[in-house]
Design an enzyme around this catalytic site. Structure first.
Site, PDB file in Angstrom:
ATOM      1  N   LYS A   1       3.481 -25.417 -16.441  1.00  0.00           N
ATOM      2  CA  LYS A   1       2.159 -26.022 -16.329  1.00  0.00           C
ATOM      3  C   LYS A   1       2.280 -27.377 -15.638  1.00  0.00           C
ATOM      4  CE  LYS A   1      -1.625 -27.160 -19.590  1.00  0.00           C
ATOM      5  NZ  LYS A   1      -1.973 -27.088 -21.044  1.00  0.00           N
TER       6      LYS A   1
ATOM      7  N   SER B   1      -5.954 -24.774 -22.042  1.00  0.00           N
ATOM      8  CA  SER B   1      -5.885 -25.358 -20.719  1.00  0.00           C
ATOM      9  C   SER B   1      -4.752 -24.785 -19.873  1.00  0.00           C
ATOM     10  CB  SER B   1      -5.700 -26.882 -20.838  1.00  0.00           C
ATOM     11  OG  SER B   1      -4.502 -27.199 -21.531  1.00  0.00           O
TER      12      SER B   1
ATOM     13  N   SER C   1      -4.193 -24.463 -26.491  1.00  0.00           N
ATOM     14  CA  SER C   1      -3.972 -24.126 -25.086  1.00  0.00           C
ATOM     15  C   SER C   1      -2.789 -23.197 -24.858  1.00  0.00           C
ATOM     16  CB  SER C   1      -3.773 -25.411 -24.272  1.00  0.00           C
ATOM     17  OG  SER C   1      -4.930 -26.225 -24.341  1.00  0.00           O
TER      18      SER C   1
END
Length: 604
Positions: free
Chosen positions: A86, A160, A184
């Site tokens: 990420k 996210s 997330s």
């Protein structure tokens, strides 16, 4: 070299092909890059590793494989495994954007977790898209594009860690790192039909991870199956002095004989009857598992704590992470994200203390509710909105998605999201197992056991019971000779003590072995002798010292724990037998070990 379009990227499959010389890391990455291009999902990625860097990396691994063959896996347990991270996790020389181009920085150092994965032989492919500043559970709050669901593009991917989850779900990488503050690392797993492992806070270092709420943040792992998620976690875990929130996490014992699971008495689905029915189907399936017993609990303290995260002073912690940038009016700021973070200005230090007091009350209530249970089972997400629905009601839909996730880091718990049977409308559905601090290994073992029941067919899950986290605490070595050997009826006692097998070996050549009479299950007795001894087959296990006393307390007479000398001259603790019991026992030394004796007697 044959590279089928359906190349299996699970770790076990890749390493099997590497060992058989039917695949090389270079060929694997060639296939991965081709698959990425065919997928046509540019919104998944923010930055990719350059072709020249990938070539250099894979050629180095190709050379190691040619030199050492499968032996390379012993020192590089993720050898040749492609992965993504990420884009709030630093990789030296690659921009970290946090999905905000105006906030971009190029770090000089690589995050601790990524460094560990690279040292273990994994191949970084690129950095993935996310809800800006890791603020959101929807996957649509990014100037790099809304990340579409892997299987149903009109639906959200969840956030996210949207790009990381979709990269795994599409088979573009074997695993990916996300982060998890409010869910997330779990919501995107549930909405894309994969596994999402959120460890206990501090188990994986957050050094080199841009914070959302630093006191709550975790690095999470997405994978196709539990075995891969757990293997990555084992590699990436460990205390990091460079991270002020890193901790030595003592793991809870396994529960190999079964679990007690709590479920919400009145689960919330916000009118989504398909999700409600899918959870009912999953629970019906799990009620058929003999090892699993259920009880209902009042979900109120968990729901109230979930609301605190965005309706309390913790919003101010997000403001602390980005400072004055929110006030800059930068054109690349997402207006929804900026509005949420700006709310942090509305809270005072007094509000923060009041929030802590309220959280402590709710945590105590939750502890009481779960005191008789090993873990809590909840839907990973209570509903599955379309991108259009989120665009129309961005805050409300996001809040709904956190119903079963927001409280977990507040309460210092571990969680593991796994896929269940799809909803009636064909959309993915998943459940999450949530356990106490340090329950990571226990949850992985339970999830591995339950996953085949939840789905129409298992998805290649390997056993994780004998793969505890690497020892980060005082341990003791124990030699076992009979019913505690791998696969034998009392081996569960070692597993529940958090032990891991170190080696199969032999004693020194001055022992004799006896089959004891009247023991249930059947057991041997090992005795040291002055003359006419033999080497006897044993296994050496290592267990945390804190569990040793309880393990010894379970040893029945005439057996006891003494000191056993091994073939290499070293000594460990091990099973020995009282001399009196040997008078009525059968000498089976000639078989050389308990398994050999059982095999001979079974044939006879």
């Amino acid at each position: 070299m044959n590279l089928p379009d359906n190349l299996d990227l699970t770790i076990a499959s890749l390493q099997q092909r590497y060992a058989q010389a039917t695949l090389t890391p270079s060929a694997c990455i060639t296939a991965v890059l081709s698959r990425i291009e065919q997928a046509s999902r540019p919104e998944v990625w923010i930055n990719r590793v350059t072709p020249s860097a990938l070539t250099q990396r894979t050629q180095e691994l190709d050379s190691l494989l040619a030199q050492h063959g499968a032996a390379v896996f012993a020192t590089m347990p993720l050898f040749g495994v492609p992965f993504a991270v990420k884009d709030n996790i630093d990789v030296a020389g690659m921009p970290t954007t946090v999905a905000c181009p105006g906030f971009t920085k190029v770090p000089e150092h690589t995050a601790t977790v990524v460094s560990k994965l690279l040292a273990a032989g994994a191949i970084l492919v690129g950095k993935t898209n996310l809800d800006q500043f890791a603020t959101g559970l929807v996957g649509t709050r990014s100037p790099y594009g809304a990340v579409r669901n892997a299987h149903h593009p009109e639906r959200i991917s969840g956030g996210s860690s949207s790009g990381s989850a979709v990269a795994v779900a599409l088979g573009l990488v074997s695993f990916a790192l996300g982060t998890d503050t409010a869910g997330s690392g779990r919501v995107p797993a549930g909405l894309n039909g994969i596994v999402g492992l959120k460890p206990t806070r501090g188990l994986l270092s957050t050094h080199g991870v841009f914070p959302a709420c630093r006191t709550l943040d975790c690095v999470s792992v997405f994978a196709q199956d539990v075995a891969d998620a757990w293997r990555v976690t084992r590699v990436a875990s460990g205390f990091d002095a460079g991270d002020s929130y890193s901790r030595h996490i003592a793991q809870l014992p396994l529960k190999t004989r079964g679990w007690r699971a709590a479920v919400p008495a009145q689960p919330e689905f916000y009118g989504d009857t398909q999700a409600q029915q899918a959870f009912a189907v999953a629970m019906h399936s799990l009620h058929s598992v003999d090892k699993l017993q259920f009880g209902e609990i009042d979900y109120t303290p968990f729901r109230d704590a979930a609301a605190l995260l965005y309706q309390g002073p913790w919003v101010a912690e997000r403001l602390a992470a980005v400072g004055d940038f929110i006030d800059s009016g930068d054109a690349t700021l997402n207006p929804v994200v900026a509005g949420i973070i700006a709310q942090g200005k509305d809270y005072s230090a007094v509000d923060a203390f009041h929030g802590q007091y309220r959280l402590a009350e709710l945590k105590r209530q939750a502890e009481q509710a779960l005191r008789e249970f090993d873990f809590l089972i909840v839907p990973t997400a209570p509903t599955f909105p379309t991108q259009a629905e989120v665009a129309a009601h961005p805050v409300a839909r996001n809040s709904e998605l956190g119903c079963y996730t927001n409280f977990v880091n507040f309460f210092d718990m571990a969680a593991l999201a796994i896929p269940a049977a799809p909803r009636g409308d064909g959309l993915p559905f998943g459940i999450t197992l949530i356990g106490r601090c340090g329950s990571d290994h226990m949850l992985a073992h339970a999830a591995q056991t339950l996953l085949g029941t939840l789905q129409a067919q298992a998805i290649g899950v390997q056993a994780v019971a004998e793969q505890p986290l690497p020892g980060a605490e005082p341990c003791i070595q124990v030699a076992v000779v009979g019913a505690h050997l791998s696969g034998q009826p009392l081996n569960w006692q070692l597993q529940e003590a958090g032990a891991r097998q170190l080696q199969a070996t032999h004693t020194a050549a001055h022992y004799r072995l006896y089959a004891l009479s009247g023991t249930v299950p059947p057991k041997p007795g090992l005795a040291r002798v002055a003359t006419d001894g033999k080497a006897i087959a044993v296994e050496v296990w290592e267990m945390p010292l804190r569990h040793f006393g309880n393990f010894v307390a379970q040893v029945p007479p005439p057996l006891g724990i003494g000191t056993v000398e091994l073939a290499d001259g070293s000594s460990v603790k091990g099973f020995l037998c009282e001399p009196l019991a040997l008078q009525s026992a059968t000498d089976i030394t000639q078989y050389g070990g308990w398994r050999a004796y059982l095999a001979r007697t079974a044939v006879a």
